[in-house]
Motif scaffolding. Structure first.
Motif, PDB file in Angstrom:
ATOM      1  N   PHE A 191      -2.673  -7.114  11.904  1.00 24.73           N
ATOM      2  CA  PHE A 191      -3.262  -6.009  12.642  1.00 24.73           C
ATOM      3  C   PHE A 191      -4.719  -5.773  12.742  1.00 24.73           C
ATOM      4  N   ALA A 192      -5.439  -5.315  13.642  1.00 23.64           N
ATOM      5  CA  ALA A 192      -6.740  -5.375  13.846  1.00 23.64           C
ATOM      6  C   ALA A 192      -7.359  -4.274  13.095  1.00 23.64           C
ATOM      7  N   GLU A 193      -6.804  -3.173  12.842  1.00 25.64           N
ATOM      8  CA  GLU A 193      -7.359  -2.011  12.114  1.00 25.64           C
ATOM      9  C   GLU A 193      -7.867  -2.488  10.700  1.00 25.64           C
ATOM     10  N   ASN A 194      -9.052  -1.869  10.206  1.00 22.50           N
ATOM     11  CA  ASN A 194      -9.380  -1.932   8.830  1.00 22.50           C
ATOM     12  C   ASN A 194     -10.014  -0.831   7.994  1.00 22.50           C
ATOM     13  N   ILE A 195      -9.650   0.196   8.673  1.00 19.43           N
ATOM     14  CA  ILE A 195      -9.992   1.373   8.140  1.00 19.43           C
ATOM     15  C   ILE A 195      -8.570   2.466   8.234  1.00 19.43           C
ATOM     16  N   GLY A 196      -8.628   3.068   7.071  1.00 17.81           N
ATOM     17  CA  GLY A 196      -7.663   4.095   6.831  1.00 17.81           C
ATOM     18  C   GLY A 196      -7.823   4.944   5.659  1.00 17.81           C
ATOM     19  N   HIS A 197      -6.745   5.425   4.985  1.00 17.28           N
ATOM     20  CA  HIS A 197      -6.933   6.136   3.834  1.00 17.28           C
ATOM     21  C   HIS A 197      -5.594   6.237   2.996  1.00 17.28           C
ATOM     22  N   ILE A 198      -5.867   6.192   1.674  1.00 17.43           N
ATOM     23  CA  ILE A 198      -4.751   6.113   0.610  1.00 17.43           C
ATOM     24  C   ILE A 198      -3.974   7.180   0.727  1.00 17.43           C
ATOM     25  N   ILE A 199      -2.636   6.997   0.904  1.00 19.42           N
ATOM     26  CA  ILE A 199      -1.694   8.016   0.902  1.00 19.42           C
ATOM     27  C   ILE A 199      -0.508   7.746  -0.283  1.00 19.42           C
ATOM     28  N   GLY A 200      -0.782   7.295  -0.949  1.00 24.87           N
ATOM     29  CA  GLY A 200       0.211   7.135  -2.199  1.00 24.87           C
ATOM     30  C   GLY A 200       0.138   5.559  -2.669  1.00 24.87           C
ATOM     31  N   PHE A 201       1.328   5.188  -3.503  1.00 23.14           N
ATOM     32  CA  PHE A 201       1.269   3.683  -3.887  1.00 23.14           C
ATOM     33  C   PHE A 201       2.802   2.953  -3.789  1.00 23.14           C
ATOM     34  N   THR A 202       2.844   1.983  -3.840  1.00 23.64           N
ATOM     35  CA  THR A 202       3.975   1.379  -3.588  1.00 23.64           C
ATOM     36  C   THR A 202       3.953  -0.039  -4.433  1.00 23.64           C
ATOM     37  N   TYR A 203       4.841  -0.773  -4.387  1.00 23.02           N
ATOM     38  CA  TYR A 203       5.247  -1.956  -5.087  1.00 23.02           C
ATOM     39  C   TYR A 203       4.695  -3.363  -4.332  1.00 23.02           C
ATOM     40  N   CYS A 204       4.336  -4.269  -4.804  1.00 24.70           N
ATOM     41  CA  CYS A 204       3.970  -5.511  -3.843  1.00 24.70           C
ATOM     42  C   CYS A 204       4.851  -6.178  -3.500  1.00 24.70           C
ATOM     43  N   TYR A 205       6.103  -6.027  -4.190  1.00 23.69           N
ATOM     44  CA  TYR A 205       7.375  -6.938  -4.127  1.00 23.69           C
ATOM     45  C   TYR A 205       8.455  -5.935  -3.428  1.00 23.69           C
ATOM     46  N   ASN A 206       9.365  -6.654  -2.840  1.00 22.94           N
ATOM     47  CA  ASN A 206      10.631  -6.037  -2.194  1.00 22.94           C
ATOM     48  C   ASN A 206      11.227  -5.389  -3.725  1.00 22.94           C
ATOM     49  N   ILE A 207      11.910  -4.433  -3.437  1.00 24.55           N
ATOM     50  CA  ILE A 207      12.617  -3.775  -4.689  1.00 24.55           C
ATOM     51  C   ILE A 207      13.820  -4.678  -5.185  1.00 24.55           C
ATOM     52  N   LEU A 208      14.183  -5.581  -4.250  1.00 22.74           N
ATOM     53  CA  LEU A 208      15.299  -6.590  -4.835  1.00 22.74           C
ATOM     54  C   LEU A 208      14.599  -7.646  -6.001  1.00 22.74           C
TER      55      LEU A 208
END
Length: 75
Positions: A22-39
């Protein structure tokens, strides 16, 4: 940026878009997630899960993507 500096609502700029389509590069933090698939996470010992946490960024288009904290900077 360090993970401890990632506060929900903080505006950020993505500094590395090599792995993102994606071309967008500005946003805001809305939470946290894991860098891997849950499996994949299920195969790791629970002690390692904390090392896999990354901030979840929302962009103006509505896209929400987990991006490593080393690839964002505070605006």
């Amino acid at each position: 940026m360090k993970l401890k500096d990632c506060i929900i609502g903080t505006p950020v700029r993505v500094t590395s878009t090599v792995n993102y389509s994606f071309a967008e590069n500005i946003g805001h933090i809305i939470g946290f997630t894991y860098c891997y698939n849950i499996l994949i996470m299920g195969t790791l010992p629970h002690e390692k899960w904390e090392e896999c946490i990354i901030p979840l960024i929302r962009f103006p288009s509505g896209n929400e993507i987990g991006i490593n904290h080393n690839n964002i900077e505070r605006l």
